[in-house]
Design a protein around this motif. Structure first.
Motif, PDB file in Angstrom:
ATOM      1  N   ALA A  88     -72.804 -23.349 -28.547  1.00 11.55           N
ATOM      2  CA  ALA A  88     -73.995 -23.850 -29.247  1.00 11.55           C
ATOM      3  C   ALA A  88     -73.653 -25.063 -30.105  1.00 11.55           C
ATOM      4  CB  ALA A  88     -74.591 -22.740 -30.114  1.00 11.55           C
TER       5      ALA A  88
ATOM      6  N   HIS B 245     -77.959 -21.324 -28.145  1.00  9.63           N
ATOM      7  CA  HIS B 245     -76.789 -20.568 -27.686  1.00  9.63           C
ATOM      8  C   HIS B 245     -76.979 -20.006 -26.282  1.00  9.63           C
ATOM      9  CE1 HIS B 245     -78.403 -16.438 -29.090  1.00  9.63           C
ATOM     10  NE2 HIS B 245     -79.402 -17.275 -29.057  1.00  9.63           N
TER      11      HIS B 245
ATOM     12  N   ALA C 143     -79.388 -15.589 -33.752  1.00 10.53           N
ATOM     13  CA  ALA C 143     -77.990 -15.401 -33.345  1.00 10.53           C
ATOM     14  C   ALA C 143     -77.688 -13.945 -32.988  1.00 10.53           C
ATOM     15  CB  ALA C 143     -77.041 -15.887 -34.441  1.00 10.53           C
TER      16      ALA C 143
ATOM     17  N   PHE D 147     -79.971 -24.090 -33.317  1.00 11.77           N
ATOM     18  CA  PHE D 147     -78.934 -23.244 -32.697  1.00 11.77           C
ATOM     19  C   PHE D 147     -79.382 -22.837 -31.291  1.00 11.77           C
ATOM     20  CE2 PHE D 147     -76.732 -19.037 -32.240  1.00 11.77           C
ATOM     21  CZ  PHE D 147     -75.431 -19.499 -32.355  1.00 11.77           C
TER      22      PHE D 147
ATOM     23  N   ASN E 205     -70.191 -17.936 -27.966  1.00 12.01           N
ATOM     24  CA  ASN E 205     -71.602 -18.210 -28.220  1.00 12.01           C
ATOM     25  C   ASN E 205     -71.798 -19.332 -29.234  1.00 12.01           C
ATOM     26  OD1 ASN E 205     -74.247 -17.297 -27.463  1.00 12.01           O
ATOM     27  ND2 ASN E 205     -74.492 -16.442 -29.518  1.00 12.01           N
ATOM     28  N   THR E 206     -71.027 -19.285 -30.314  1.00 13.15           N
ATOM     29  CA  THR E 206     -71.205 -20.290 -31.367  1.00 13.15           C
ATOM     30  C   THR E 206     -70.534 -21.616 -31.009  1.00 13.15           C
ATOM     31  OG1 THR E 206     -69.299 -19.356 -32.530  1.00 13.15           O
ATOM     32  CG2 THR E 206     -71.475 -18.636 -33.265  1.00 13.15           C
TER      33      THR E 206
END
Lengths: 411, 411
Positions: free
Chosen positions: B106, B246, B273, B244, B102-103
């Motif tokens: 992103a 994601h 998040a 962000f 996910n990070t």
């Protein structure tokens, strides 16, 4: 009259004894098992053992010695019986959102020529968000088509649809759709069928293998009563496993996880749908919870759920007439899941006041009161009591108290 | 002599009393806390309360009444202190693999012009697999560059690198890299820096804010002792939160989750998040486990870990000389994490025989014996005992027994 009917229905209930498999608090009628299932009696001892003996004493040795490594597929097979999946097609772990993303993206990759992804504008929000996310990553258009119109759109767009992603039960109204028919329509159009079973698993005799569903996901904490945030599950039909090309390539899905190779090589069968280390305390709680279904046929669960929801509708007709409610859930048993939703302008304060009196349902904005019925622990007497209390609240005005007007973070 | 030294070091240990915060089994020296941390004494009562009272009695009301909704950010802030993250930048939930995907995706989206993703060929397998998966989805080339060469490659490819994804500690050898220097090199090249802290969080004074790291993830079950499969964490530096973007757009990250909108609109700050419902039994266990760090400074943890690892190396020099071992972990304290790895051709049976004698480490194929040292509960006497036992096994040939030659599924 309703009292006698409730007593007669409960006396004739073949699942009545299953209620003893749950630890229900005194003075509570719990009609929110479609959001968080009640605590199965088998769970506490298993969790205590998992904490003290498996983690505390056996420590890292539990991966082999206590079967931690096998838990995702072992629990998957147990759960598979409840959704019509033969062994070797279901894995447990992660959240529904994560499993949804992983399987939906893998499914879409199996139809490289198609440019459309169909989903329901009434689908649970995450399902819509994740469909958009997958569509964006793969360059697919996401089209929102209501479940009842999906077959026609599939026919019109034959060859253009990669995946149709739907839920058999509308999470707000409890309306039930025909899984077999929509799956057949998807296949006739060359599309793959993806089901979200969050509101179906444990409440209906889902038959994934029989209807030739392609992929499915669902959560462990609603009708399966696996505990708060229990791991989700994913079903990958055996015929698709060799081509299952998913984005969440964690090391547990590798063909030789302990070779620690730097290149991903997917494992055989459903093992490739493993992602990584599952939350074992929550996983083992879910596994213990599933023993509440031992010896229980889903056809019996379905029959009782229909009896409970039908009886709720009858009670509402009698006791709530003229009090500002409308029935949002179909009366036709063929079109009804295991919940009943009522619309009322004062939905939130009514549910709050009802909760304060020990009758727990929930609400969904703006105007739905939701009541879920788990055949394993809800009685017809509970149903009648709930409607009587709702009648008492709305006629007595208890919900008008300031304490019930302020909606908190989570409802 | 080594015995006296161990006793003197333990007598002078300012963290000695913290060992009482753990429930360690009798007769075991546990040097595998870098794989699964020991059970903190605060955990069992919290888990029992979570099962019986929060789930069993309060049921769905726990989302508000027992703070379940706030748990991912509340636990994130607690954990943040241990990784140098000011409040509001850390979220707890899901697995490391999922948070990594996910990070990392992103992060890569924030550098749309760049075509490269750098990662370490010695990175943990999942990190490499997920980098490949993200690269494939976004059309980026993944280049594997060893940590010690990464700064030079970043300089040569300035402007072309979207993200550099590394770990401060090599999971096999325990070698430690300079986080500040590599982060600065990434930024100088216009890249974002992504850290995997699985083998650092709880063992080193990581300073994410101070070094201006961009993103980080890590697991809760190693040095943080959060329990088997404890939820992972993700750090998104405050300056990147508004951008962000994601892929795992679950409903908990929505700005108005209970509005149940069909379109994703990310929440403010770190709340975006969040993904979806976390495994609460595992989450609350982790939160309780983190109280073992109350009043403990990471500089003190680091000092003791260096003492333990250095003493292990000294013991090995004295006791294992000429027995077929080589030291895989740097002797320079600046380049050493909190584990010591020895190479030996018989690594698996040696570890198995050692385990049978109550000294628990682990191995990584093909030839590494790994010993991890958690300053909160390991003593210098434990270290000496472990090396003495390893000496006894290898000189006595206990590892040659057939029972120790067959490698099971998981090691």
């Amino acid at each position: 009259m309703l009292t006698e009917r409730a007593a007669a229905l409960d006396a004739a209930d073949p699942l009545a004894h299953i209620r003893d498999r749950f630890l229900l608090p005194d003075g509570v009628v719990y009609l929110d098992g479609n959001s968080l299932g009640a605590l199965p009696a088998a769970v506490p001892a298993v969790v205590e053992d998992a904490v003290h003996r498996q983690w505390g004493t056996d420590l890292i040795r539990s991966w082999n010695g206590n079967g931690w490594w096998e838990a995702p597929l072992r629990t998957g097979d147990t759960l598979g019986r409840l959704i019509g999946a033969a062994p070797g097609q279901t894995v447990v772990g992660d959240s529904t959102s994560v499993q949804l993303f992983n399987t939906l993206l893998a499914a879409a990759r199996m139809r490289p020529g198609a440019r459309l992804l169909l989903t329901d504008p009434d689908h649970f929000p995450t399902d819509q968000y994740i469909a958009d996310s997958v569509g964006r990553l793969l360059g697919l258009d996401v089209r929102r088509v209501p479940a009842r119109e999906a077959a026609a759109v599939l026919a019109a767009e034959a060859g253009n649809v990669a995946v149709a992603a739907y839920a058999p039960v509308d999470y707000r109204t409890g309306e039930l759709y025909d899984m077999a028919a929509l799956t057949a329509a998807a296949h006739a159009a060359g599309a793959l069928m993806h089901w979200d079973l969050c509101h179906a698993a444990g409440s209906l005799p889902v038959e994934l293998d029989a209807i030739e569903a392609d992929f499915a996901v669902g959560c462990g904490y609603k009708y399966l009563s696996g505990g708060p945030g229990a791991p989700a599950f994913a079903y990958v039909a055996r015929r698709h496993q060799a081509g299952f090309d998913h984005p969440l390539t964690g090391w547990h899905g590798h063909t030789e996880p302990f070779a620690m190779s730097g290149t991903y090589a997917p494992g055989d069968g459903i093992s490739r749908a493993r992602i990584s280390t599952p939350p074992l305390l929550s996983m083992l709680a879910l596994e213990a919870a599933l023993t509440a279904f031992d010896g229980v046929e889903m056809t019996a669960v379905r029959a009782k759920n229909l009896s409970l929801t039908g009886f709720f509708q009858d009670c509402a007709d009698t006791l709530l007439d003229g009090l500002g409610f409308t029935m949002a859930t179909p009366r036709d048993p063929e079109r009804r899941g295991s919940q009943v939703a009522l619309r009322h302008a004062e939905a939130y304060p009514l549910v709050a006041a009802l909760t304060a009196r020990g009758v727990i349902g929930d609400m969904r904005a703006p105007d739905l009161l939701r009541f879920g019925f788990n055949a394993l622990y809800v009685t017809h007497a509970d149903v009648l009591h709930a409607v009587q209390e709702l009648h008492a609240v709305v006629t007595g005005g208890a919900h008008l108290a300031p304490a019930f007007q302020q909606r908190p973070t989570v409802t």
